[in-house]
Design a protein around this motif. Structure first.
Motif, short mmCIF file in Angstrom:
data_model
loop_
_atom_site.label_atom_id
_atom_site.label_comp_id
_atom_site.label_asym_id
_atom_site.label_seq_id
_atom_site.Cartn_x
_atom_site.Cartn_y
_atom_site.Cartn_z
N PRO A 15 -3.41 3.94 -1.34
CA PRO A 15 -4.26 4.45 -0.25
C PRO A 15 -5.16 5.59 -0.67
CG PRO A 15 -2.03 4.13 0.52
CD PRO A 15 -2.00 3.95 -0.95
N LEU A 16 -4.75 6.34 -1.71
CA LEU A 16 -5.56 7.47 -2.12
C LEU A 16 -6.25 7.26 -3.46
CD1 LEU A 16 -3.28 10.42 -1.01
CD2 LEU A 16 -5.32 9.59 0.11
N ARG B 31 -12.58 9.09 2.50
CA ARG B 31 -12.63 9.43 1.09
C ARG B 31 -14.00 9.11 0.54
NH1 ARG B 31 -8.59 5.72 -0.82
NH2 ARG B 31 -9.74 5.88 -2.75
N MET C 239 0.81 -1.21 0.00
CA MET C 239 0.00 0.00 0.00
C MET C 239 0.86 1.27 0.00
SD MET C 239 -3.29 -0.74 0.03
CE MET C 239 -4.20 0.56 0.83
N HIS C 240 2.10 1.22 0.45
CA HIS C 240 2.90 2.44 0.57
C HIS C 240 3.65 2.77 -0.73
CE1 HIS C 240 5.55 -0.92 1.67
NE2 HIS C 240 6.52 -0.21 1.14
N GLU C 241 3.63 1.85 -1.71
CA GLU C 241 4.38 2.08 -2.94
C GLU C 241 3.56 2.93 -3.90
OE1 GLU C 241 7.39 1.47 -3.55
OE2 GLU C 241 8.02 -0.22 -2.29
N THR C 242 4.30 3.59 -4.81
CA THR C 242 3.67 4.32 -5.93
C THR C 242 3.96 3.53 -7.20
OG1 THR C 242 3.94 6.44 -4.81
CG2 THR C 242 3.61 6.49 -7.20
N ASN D 55 -10.20 6.85 5.91
CA ASN D 55 -9.68 8.19 5.74
C ASN D 55 -10.72 9.12 5.14
OD1 ASN D 55 -9.82 7.17 3.20
ND2 ASN D 55 -7.66 7.39 2.72
N HIS E 282 -8.30 -0.63 6.49
CA HIS E 282 -8.63 0.67 5.90
C HIS E 282 -10.10 0.89 5.62
CE1 HIS E 282 -4.36 1.28 5.39
NE2 HIS E 282 -4.26 0.11 4.79
N PHE F 285 -1.14 5.71 -6.32
CA PHE F 285 -0.84 5.55 -4.89
C PHE F 285 -2.08 4.92 -4.26
CE2 PHE F 285 1.36 5.92 -1.10
CZ PHE F 285 0.68 6.64 -0.13
#
Lengths: 208, 537
Positions: free
Chosen positions: B151-152, B244, B124-127, B242, B191, B149
């Motif tokens: 998570p977003l 969204r 999840m932290h990679e682009t 978060n 999440h 990305f």
């Protein structure tokens, strides 16, 4: 029958504002570290994403592996203080990068100020929490020195690894002469670092 | 996996406008080339390309990453629908790694516009940098590149679900895959929150059930407390933590069944039972309050409120005369033994008779003091004890019934009254105020004797004393045994030898026993009537 939805509509925004106010006030308490980290981190991540969207394809050829230290707080049973110290180090280093003079030319000023304010708040919050924990543990210092003597050493090592990592980012910017592509690549890397440790620390805090 | 070199900038600038083929263009002869012509062609090209610039600068595709049924699905859509490619190929790279684009296996030369990257895009932290190339034959039509990305950028498709309505509630059955990838389950727990939205007219209610354990198979959630005969719509979706944007599922609606005729009968029965229960509770509470005294219920009205007997109410009857009982006074002289616990007095009780009680219930008794016992020590000890011991307390003797030995006698007549029980008693009477030695009392330390002046006491007059058992007099004065010095002087009778004993009643008893009428006449002459049947002597 329509009176109730009207009342709800009228009260909706005041309630939301009060809720946000309470959340922000309550999250300032060091006992609610998870809540604070969750709120502030997501705000910073969204700002960073706005700043780097869309990523210029032409900069892909300049990307580099910065070797994020993923072993921090992985091998021990970290206490809350260690988590606060690690996050404090990360927030401080990121704030330093975005406070460089050369950053102003790369980004929109509005977004830049917002990210600086968010990071500054996080740094102040963690400083206060660390000071409070030091005061509380003064009586137990002698005992803790024996028990967490290795913990202090590990904290120093972790901080050293983090500083080396951010030094690499800084050197990359310097080598690339603070070009747009260098800033884009560093920004993406910072976003990766923040989310990685956010995930890790919140998982540790939830276990406690 | 073949690795394409990094795409150059021009790849992202691929235009959507159809590119005219060189063979279709008219080829001017060299004779026709002139400066105006060249200028016209140049301007035309610029004009055409300038119109295409917005499309040229904008992304030609829309790239999306979606979690659908716990699968990470990467999909794309060409903005220019006029371009119909025959197949697509997907490449991607990771920003944190210095390596170039990698072709995705299973997503090469595919006709579908999506690809499952669940096993590839794990962090999840990679682009991630994906690149989609649309081909038509061997011609590359479009190339789309973007940064993802997770998570977003990842969206979450709502899960499949069904609703089953029942009596007063709705069962929402959310369908999860039986073999959901572990990475997706972890992603969901970390999440996401599952939300079941219940809509009825304008009222929206959100339910956020906690999913514990393995997220596999059907998950059932019950919506209860619903109103019959009402239309309810349900929507299920995942809400990122978060905050969204969410993707809601299409609403599924149902009309809850209303009350059937049979159910109306049951409603009537239920109503009757309810009324019965309420009445029972009410009555039982009233009864309970009455029993515990909280409510005083009178069955009979008071006479003042009794209007039934009106003549009696108007002309009330005179109250009946109070019945007055005639009182017969029977005088009983009682002697009370002084029980001396140091000696054996119990044997005396054997000789005591039951006390006599007058018709009026009067009994008389006298009190005995210590000093009087001292006063009695002056009497001759040679004589047999003939003093009257008047009891204070429990032992009572009726003088009328008493054996003569209970009555002190004058020395001359004492022997007549002496009897066995009194042989043990001393007969000495002394001045209670004398300080003489009470050696006699010591000899008779178990007896307390005191003198009573009958002239100073009140005795009850006998008006109709037909009962010969009534004996008129014994003093009924109380004497302070603690301080006999405070006795009234009237009680004091200095005794001299030969004087009659200070208890004339005893003598009178003797007289009475011998000659009762004369005694009475004597008492009546010397008595002073002070009213109410009492006479002071």
């Amino acid at each position: 029958m329509n009176a109730k939805p009207d009342v709800i509509r009228k009260c909706f925004w005041p309630i939301c504002l009060v809720g946000l106010f309470l959340t922000s006030v309550l999250s300032q308490s060091c006992d609610l570290l998870y809540v604070h980290l969750n709120r502030v981190t997501w705000q910073n991540l969204k700002l960073l994403s706005h700043m780097s969207n869309p990523f210029p394809v032409e900069c892909l050829k300049e990307k580099k592996a910065f070797e994020l230290p993923q072993e921090i707080l992985s091998h021990t049973q970290p206490v809350k203080r260690h988590i606060e110290e690690a996050f404090y180090e990360i927030s401080s280093q990121v704030f330093n990068i975005f406070s460089q003079h050369a950053c102003k030319s790369a980004w929109d000023e509005k977004h830049l100020k917002q990210i600086q304010i968010g990071l500054h708040q996080q740094v102040e919050y963690l400083e206060r929490c660390l000071e409070e924990e030091e005061k509380e543990s003064e009586d137990m210092k002698q005992m803790e020195e024996k028990i967490s003597g290795s913990g202090d050493r590990e904290t120093l090592l972790n901080n050293l690894k983090l500083r080396r990592y951010f030094n690499r980012l800084g050197n990359f910017l310097k080598d690339k002469k603070y070009s747009q592509c260098a800033w884009e690549i560093v920004l993406v890397e910072i976003r990766r670092c923040v989310f990685y440790y956010f995930q890790k620390f919140t998982t540790l805090l939830r276990k406690k | 996996m073949p690795v394409n070199p990094l795409p150059c900038c021009c790849d992202s600038q691929t235009t959507n406008a159809p590119i005219p083929k060189v063979e279709n263009l008219p080829i001017p002869s060299p004779a026709h080339f002139s400066f105006p012509s060249i200028a016209f062609v140049y301007i035309s090209l610029v004009f055409v390309t300038s119109h295409a610039l917005p499309d040229f600068l904008e992304k030609p595709c829309t790239l999306k990453i979606t979690l659908r049924n716990f699968q990470s699905i990467f999909s794309w859509e060409l903005k220019n629908h006029s371009i119909v490619p025959t197949h697509y190929t997907l490449w991607y790279t990771i920003m944190s790694k210095p390596e170039g684009m990698k072709m995705v296996e299973g997503c090469t030369n595919i006709t579908r516009p999506f690809c499952d990257l669940t096993d590839l895009w794990n962090n999840m932290h990679e682009t991630y940098i994906p690149r989609v190339v649309a081909f038509k034959g061997n011609t590359e039509l479009v190339s789309c590149v973007d940064s993802i990305f997770l998570p977003l950028n990842m969206s979450f498709d709502p899960p499949d679900f069904e609703i089953v309505d029942s009596m007063g509630h709705i069962n929402v059955i959310v369908k999860f895959p039986y073999n959901a990838p572990k990475i997706s389950v972890d992603r969901l727990r970390r999440h996401l929150s599952l939300v079941i939205e219940q809509r009825s007219e304008e009222i929206v209610k959100k339910h956020k059930p906690k999913i514990t354990g393995n997220v596999t198979g059907d998950f059932v959630y019950v919506l209860d407390k619903l109103i019959p005969n009402t239309n309810y719509c349900v929507s299920v979706y995942f809400e990122p933590k978060n905050l969204r944007a969410v993707i809601r599922s299409p609403l599924k609606c149902t009309l809850l069944p209303g009350l059937e005729p049979e159910s109306s009968e049951s409603a009537i029965i239920g109503g009757i039972v309810t009324v019965f229960l309420i009445a029972t509770v009410f009555i039982s509470s009233i009864v309970t309050l009455k029993r515990i005294g909280y409510i005083y219920l009178r069955y009979n009205l008071p006479d003042a409120l009794n209007f039934y007997n009106r003549p009696a109410w108007i002309f009330p009857e005179p109250p009946p005369l109070e019945a007055v009982d005639t009182v017969d006074v029977i005088y009983i002289n009682r002697k009370k033994k002084v029980r001396d616990y140091n000696s054996d007095d119990e044997t005396d009780s054997e000789d005591e008779t039951a006390p006599r009680v007058s018709a009026g219930g009067y009994t008389r008794h006298g009190l005995i003091t210590k000093l009087l016992t001292q006063a009695s020590t002056s009497l001759s000890t040679s004589k047999e004890s003939q003093l009257i011991d008047l009891d204070v307390g429990e032992d009572y003797l009726s003088e009328a019934e008493a054996e003569p030995p209970l009555v002190p006698e004058p020395s001359s007549g004492q022997s007549e009254c002496a009897s066995g029980p009194y042989d043990r008693r001393e007969s000495e009477l002394q001045d209670p105020f004398s300080e003489e030695d009470n050696s006699s009392t010591e000899g008779s330390g178990d007896r307390i004797i005191f003198n009573v002046n009958l002239n100073s006491v009140f005795v009850r007059a006998l008006d109709n004393d037909d009962d010969g058992d009534v004996s008129p007099m014994l003093p009924e004065e109380t004497v302070d045994l603690e301080n006999p010095d405070e006795m009234e002087s009237s009680f004091l009778i200095p005794r001299e030898e030969g004087m009659p004993p200070p208890f004339p009643s005893t003598s009178e008893e003797h007289l009475e026993s011998e000659d009762a009428p004369s005694e009475k006449s004597d008492s009546s002459e010397s008595d002073v009537d002070i009213g109410d049947g009492y006479v002071m002597r």
